[in-house]
Design a protein around this motif. Structure first.
Motif, PDB file in Angstrom:
ATOM      1  N   CYS A  43      -4.579   5.820   0.686  1.00  0.00           N
ATOM      2  CA  CYS A  43      -3.061   5.748  -0.321  1.00  0.00           C
ATOM      3  C   CYS A  43      -2.963   6.939  -0.335  1.00  0.00           C
ATOM      4  O   CYS A  43      -4.361   7.969  -1.317  1.00  0.00           O
ATOM      5  N   GLN A  46       0.649  -1.197   0.043  1.00  0.00           N
ATOM      6  CA  GLN A  46      -0.082   0.178   0.162  1.00  0.00           C
ATOM      7  C   GLN A  46       1.065   1.782   0.059  1.00  0.00           C
ATOM      8  O   GLN A  46       2.029   1.262   0.388  1.00  0.00           O
ATOM      9  N   ASP A  90      -6.272  -2.177  -6.583  1.00  0.00           N
ATOM     10  CA  ASP A  90      -6.229  -1.838  -4.331  1.00  0.00           C
ATOM     11  C   ASP A  90      -7.309  -3.624  -4.177  1.00  0.00           C
ATOM     12  O   ASP A  90      -8.673  -3.356  -4.468  1.00  0.00           O
TER      13      ASP A  90
END
Length: 258
Positions: A72, A38, A60
């Motif tokens: 993020c 991440q 993701d």
């Protein structure tokens, strides 16, 4: 095997280009396929480096709770698409929820093997693997796939793509295990170990930390064995559980092999 040195990111763990491997009809193209953990701790310099890569699609693999806790960072002006699941993708992420006996390396390894046993049976991950593969086939430009640590869900996603492209099983495992050579393990350790130790009320031993934060060949082997037990073969599992058609395979090869 093609070994790829990761860019020098300070706050992003396990970033690399997973192209370059010999595939059916050529080699997997470089400069299109990136993977990582991440980006919650990405520095401004990291974001500038990402901007130069021309990434247009981010897949993701984290669930909602992970994304809310660890949002993020994206570089200014980024206008690509983020593909994510509307619910949870893991009932018990190993870096988020740890049992009381995790200080033993054996328990930690068993826990990780359980993660890889559940993954091919998890409808959310089946759906996300399908969305990942279709995005790579349909969307132009470079892509990035990531999860929390960039090693388990992300490692399996990369393996599945390489398998479809005709990369050898040996190179699939080699790509998976490159995670253990990432110079940024400290980033993942800082993001996960203090929270685990706070919940446990004691310090993790180093072998347990390694079992949780690194990958091992038997982890990926467990995923493959489970998928094969469900549908007879990994290709049968891809077909019936993920929705990988002959047309999707052809589109991926046209897009990513030269």
């Amino acid at each position: 095997m093609i070994e790829t040195g990761p860019p020098t990111f300070e706050g992003i763990h396990n970033f690399r280009d997973y192209g370059g491997y010999r595939a059916e009809g050529g080699h997997v193209r470089r400069g299109l396929l990136y993977r990582s953990g991440q980006h919650v701790a990405a520095t401004d310099a990291d974001l500038a480096g990402l901007a130069r890569l021309g990434i247009r699609t981010v897949i993701d693999l984290r669930g909602i709770r992970e994304r809310e806790i660890n949002p993020c960072r994206r570089h200014e002006g980024w206008a690509g698409e983020v593909i994510a699941h509307a619910g949870e993708t893991s009932s018990s992420p190993p870096h988020m929820d740890i049992g009381p006996d995790v200080t033993t390396a054996r328990y930690a390894r068993d826990r990780m093997l359980a993660v890889y046993t559940r993954m091919p049976q998890n409808p959310a991950m089946q759906a996300m693997f399908g969305r990942y593969l279709n995005a790579l086939a349909d969307r132009p430009g470079a892509s990035l796939v990531h999860c929390f640590a960039g090693k388990d869900r992300t490692g399996v996603a990369a393996m599945l793509l390489l398998h479809i492209l005709g990369v050898s099983r040996e190179d699939q495992f080699a790509e998976f295990l490159l995670t253990n050579k990432a110079p940024t393990l400290g980033v993942l350790r800082a993001q996960s170990v203090p929270g685990i130790e706070a919940r446990l009320g004691r310090t993790l031993d180093e072998d347990a930390i390694r079992a949780l934060l690194e990958v091992h060949e038997d982890y990926l082997a467990r995923f493959l064995e489970t998928a094969e037990s469900l549908e007879g073969s990994i290709d049968g599992w891809l077909d019936r559980s993920v929705g990988v058609t002959d047309d999707l395979r052809d589109r991926l090869r046209r897009q990513l092999v030269d």
